[in-house]
Scaffold this active site. Structure first.
Site, PDB file in Angstrom:
ATOM      1  N   ASN A  94      -9.262  -1.851  -5.971  1.00  0.00           N
ATOM      2  CA  ASN A  94      -8.753  -1.476  -7.604  1.00  0.00           C
ATOM      3  C   ASN A  94      -8.604  -1.240  -8.537  1.00  0.00           C
ATOM      4  O   ASN A  94      -8.482  -0.273  -9.353  1.00  0.00           O
ATOM      5  CB  ASN A  94      -7.264  -2.044  -7.181  1.00  0.00           C
ATOM      6  CG  ASN A  94      -6.916  -1.650  -5.573  1.00  0.00           C
ATOM      7  OD1 ASN A  94      -5.625  -2.774  -5.320  1.00  0.00           O
ATOM      8  ND2 ASN A  94      -6.960  -1.033  -5.399  1.00  0.00           N
ATOM      9  N   ASP A 128       0.946  -1.989  -0.467  1.00  0.00           N
ATOM     10  CA  ASP A 128       0.090   0.003   0.218  1.00  0.00           C
ATOM     11  C   ASP A 128       1.199   1.364  -0.202  1.00  0.00           C
ATOM     12  O   ASP A 128       1.647   1.383   0.671  1.00  0.00           O
ATOM     13  CB  ASP A 128      -0.976  -0.155   0.884  1.00  0.00           C
ATOM     14  CG  ASP A 128      -2.011   1.294   1.362  1.00  0.00           C
ATOM     15  OD1 ASP A 128      -2.694   1.239   0.331  1.00  0.00           O
ATOM     16  OD2 ASP A 128      -1.730   2.084   2.103  1.00  0.00           O
TER      17      ASP A 128
END
Length: 224
Positions: free
Chosen positions: A56, A2
């Site tokens: 995503n 991340d």
């Protein structure tokens, strides 16, 4: 993994530049993992990298095009990375591959094919993965098979069980203090290690070594 986009934004670049930097970090950590295992008798036999979440896939078409290119090149690179073959690492993919571009799927097939004969260590790569989605798929599989729906039957249908891998022991997360639904079912007793002051592209082998050392020093009782 991340923080790629924030890493790029802080330096005045587009998101895809951050993803390329993140891919470089991943390749470096694969090298470290292989080296670590060669000196520790395969102490960390299984590792999972969450490369792309289901959420995503809702990003802009421009960013997704760049991200898919990064994944394709990285998967192909890993397929011929010396440390993968030297460490006899089998690479398996988990998640939902539906809707991914063909070039990404082809790279996934190549990587799995090039490593399918190895068994000394296993690297899982989560692509199109969502924790709730995994649980829902497991429940549906139990129902479709006609089994009684209970904790034991669902446990047999998760990705870990399907691949004959034990539940997760340790989760390492950069830049945030949450798991974002990572392997919801198989992390009940997992230890958490948060590295809040670093984004994924900034992660080093020393950070991972510290996480493993921290894990080794903890008393694990599994709720008993």
């Amino acid at each position: 993994m991340d923080g790629n986009r924030r890493y790029a934004k802080l330096r005045g670049y587009k998101a895809v530049w951050g993803h390329w930097k993140g891919a470089t970090t991943w390749l470096n950590l694969i090298e470290w993992w292989s080296y670590f295992n060669s000196h520790k008798n395969d102490e960390v036999k299984y590792t999972t990298f969450w490369a792309l979440s289901k959420e995503n896939l809702q990003r802009s078409s421009e960013e997704l095009a760049g991200l898919f290119a990064v994944l394709t090149v990285t998967f192909r690179s890993i397929a011929f990375t010396a440390s993968i073959h030297r460490g006899q690492v089998r690479v398996r993919f988990i998640g939902a591959l539906e809707g991914l571009p063909q070039h990404v799927c082809d790279a996934i097939k190549l990587l799995e094919k090039e490593t399918e004969h190895y068994s000394r260590a296993v690297m899982l790569v989560a692509v199109g993965y969502g924790g709730r989605d995994e649980v829902l798929r497991a429940v549906r599989d139990v129902q479709d098979s006609g089994e009684v729906l209970n904790e034991e039957s669902v446990s047999r249908k998760t990705f870990c069980s399907r691949l004959s891998i034990s539940p997760v022991d340790l989760i390492i997360r950069t830049s945030e203090s949450r798991t974002s639904g990572f392997m919801l079912w198989d992390t009940q007793s997992a230890e958490l290690h948060f590295i809040q002051d670093k984004l994924w592209p900034e992660l080093t082998a020393y950070d991972c070594l510290h996480a493993v050392e921290s894990f080794a020093s903890r008393e694990r009782r599994g709720g008993k």
